[in-house]
Design a protein around this motif. Structure first.
Motif, PDB file in Angstrom:
ATOM      1  N   GLU A  33      42.790  41.240  55.828  1.00  0.00           N
ATOM      2  CA  GLU A  33      43.334  40.136  55.034  1.00  0.00           C
ATOM      3  C   GLU A  33      42.347  39.661  53.978  1.00  0.00           C
ATOM      4  OE1 GLU A  33      42.963  39.761  58.579  1.00  0.00           O
ATOM      5  OE2 GLU A  33      44.867  40.820  58.807  1.00  0.00           O
ATOM      6  N   LYS A  34      41.071  39.632  54.347  1.00  0.00           N
ATOM      7  CA  LYS A  34      40.041  39.189  53.402  1.00  0.00           C
ATOM      8  C   LYS A  34      39.859  40.194  52.266  1.00  0.00           C
ATOM      9  CE  LYS A  34      37.576  36.347  56.716  1.00  0.00           C
ATOM     10  NZ  LYS A  34      36.300  36.063  57.379  1.00  0.00           N
ATOM     11  N   VAL A  35      40.001  41.469  52.590  1.00  0.00           N
ATOM     12  CA  VAL A  35      39.899  42.505  51.558  1.00  0.00           C
ATOM     13  C   VAL A  35      41.073  42.366  50.588  1.00  0.00           C
ATOM     14  CG1 VAL A  35      39.859  44.981  51.073  1.00  0.00           C
ATOM     15  CG2 VAL A  35      38.631  44.085  53.053  1.00  0.00           C
ATOM     16  N   GLY A  36      42.258  42.117  51.118  1.00  0.00           N
ATOM     17  CA  GLY A  36      43.426  41.912  50.265  1.00  0.00           C
ATOM     18  C   GLY A  36      43.230  40.733  49.326  1.00  0.00           C
ATOM     19  N   LYS A  37      42.683  39.651  49.839  1.00  0.00           N
ATOM     20  CA  LYS A  37      42.413  38.464  49.018  1.00  0.00           C
ATOM     21  C   LYS A  37      41.384  38.787  47.938  1.00  0.00           C
ATOM     22  CE  LYS A  37      41.359  33.559  49.576  1.00  0.00           C
ATOM     23  NZ  LYS A  37      41.005  32.493  50.547  1.00  0.00           N
ATOM     24  N   LEU A  38      40.330  39.527  48.313  1.00  0.00           N
ATOM     25  CA  LEU A  38      39.302  39.909  47.342  1.00  0.00           C
ATOM     26  C   LEU A  38      39.898  40.769  46.238  1.00  0.00           C
ATOM     27  CD1 LEU A  38      36.342  40.014  46.398  1.00  0.00           C
ATOM     28  CD2 LEU A  38      36.072  42.037  47.858  1.00  0.00           C
ATOM     29  N   PHE A  39      40.739  41.739  46.601  1.00  0.00           N
ATOM     30  CA  PHE A  39      41.332  42.615  45.590  1.00  0.00           C
ATOM     31  C   PHE A  39      42.198  41.826  44.617  1.00  0.00           C
ATOM     32  CE2 PHE A  39      40.817  47.306  46.246  1.00  0.00           C
ATOM     33  CZ  PHE A  39      39.731  47.209  47.097  1.00  0.00           C
ATOM     34  N   ALA A  40      42.934  40.841  45.109  1.00  0.00           N
ATOM     35  CA  ALA A  40      43.758  40.009  44.231  1.00  0.00           C
ATOM     36  C   ALA A  40      42.866  39.227  43.257  1.00  0.00           C
ATOM     37  CB  ALA A  40      44.615  39.053  45.056  1.00  0.00           C
ATOM     38  N   LEU A  41      41.759  38.687  43.751  1.00  0.00           N
ATOM     39  CA  LEU A  41      40.827  37.946  42.897  1.00  0.00           C
ATOM     40  C   LEU A  41      40.162  38.865  41.866  1.00  0.00           C
ATOM     41  CD1 LEU A  41      39.213  35.745  45.679  1.00  0.00           C
ATOM     42  CD2 LEU A  41      40.659  34.911  43.791  1.00  0.00           C
ATOM     43  N   LEU A  42      39.797  40.077  42.288  1.00  0.00           N
ATOM     44  CA  LEU A  42      39.182  41.038  41.364  1.00  0.00           C
ATOM     45  C   LEU A  42      40.164  41.449  40.272  1.00  0.00           C
ATOM     46  CD1 LEU A  42      37.246  43.311  43.880  1.00  0.00           C
ATOM     47  CD2 LEU A  42      36.247  41.750  42.198  1.00  0.00           C
ATOM     48  N   LYS A  43      41.416  41.673  40.644  1.00  0.00           N
ATOM     49  CA  LYS A  43      42.422  42.050  39.650  1.00  0.00           C
ATOM     50  C   LYS A  43      42.601  40.937  38.625  1.00  0.00           C
ATOM     51  CE  LYS A  43      47.184  43.630  39.011  1.00  0.00           C
ATOM     52  NZ  LYS A  43      46.996  43.529  37.609  1.00  0.00           N
ATOM     53  N   GLU A  44      42.682  39.714  39.098  1.00  0.00           N
ATOM     54  CA  GLU A  44      42.827  38.576  38.189  1.00  0.00           C
ATOM     55  C   GLU A  44      41.641  38.478  37.236  1.00  0.00           C
ATOM     56  OE1 GLU A  44      42.962  33.717  38.509  1.00  0.00           O
ATOM     57  OE2 GLU A  44      43.638  34.892  40.224  1.00  0.00           O
ATOM     58  N   PHE A  45      40.423  38.658  37.765  1.00  0.00           N
ATOM     59  CA  PHE A  45      39.227  38.612  36.924  1.00  0.00           C
ATOM     60  C   PHE A  45      39.228  39.748  35.905  1.00  0.00           C
ATOM     61  CE2 PHE A  45      34.876  40.010  36.035  1.00  0.00           C
ATOM     62  CZ  PHE A  45      34.365  38.852  35.463  1.00  0.00           C
ATOM     63  N   ASN A  46      39.484  40.964  36.366  1.00  0.00           N
ATOM     64  CA  ASN A  46      39.461  42.131  35.481  1.00  0.00           C
ATOM     65  C   ASN A  46      40.541  42.064  34.407  1.00  0.00           C
ATOM     66  OD1 ASN A  46      37.250  43.338  36.702  1.00  0.00           O
ATOM     67  ND2 ASN A  46      38.487  44.584  38.069  1.00  0.00           N
TER      68      ASN A  46
END
Length: 101
Positions: free
Chosen positions: A68-81
């Motif tokens: 779940e934490k990895v999924g949250k991180l990926f969403a944040l990274l996508k938004e940043f990128n």
């Protein structure tokens, strides 16, 4: 359990710290690394010192954490990128962990 690996150019190191914290990933390891891209021979030969290839100063982070934490991180990274005007986005990979001690 998952392993997540994140790489970023040095300029984004503080942002990676922020994003890991925002994803509730409190425990991780990191290291400075040199990042390289294969350049076409024309560009490589046009440098002042053609025998020397220099890399970009980069950071590498990894953590063993819950899916779940990895999924949250990926969403944040996508938004940043998605908001970057750069050819150097933060990159990440998720790996399954079969067993651990």
């Amino acid at each position: 359990m998952k392993m997540v690996i994140v790489t970023a150019v040095e300029e984004y190191t503080d942002k990676v710290f922020e994003l890991l914290k925002a994803a509730d990933i409190e425990s991780f390891s990191g290291s400075s690394v040199e990042g390289y891209k294969n350049l076409p021979p024309v560009l490589f030969n046009s440098s002042w010192f053609p025998r020397e290839k220099s890399g970009a100063r980069s950071s590498l982070f990894f953590s063993y954490t819950e899916e779940e934490k990895v999924g949250k991180l990926f969403a944040l990274l996508k938004e940043f990128n998605d908001g970057l005007d750069s050819s150097n986005p933060i990159k990440a990979v998720e790996l399954p962990v079969e067993r651990f001690i």
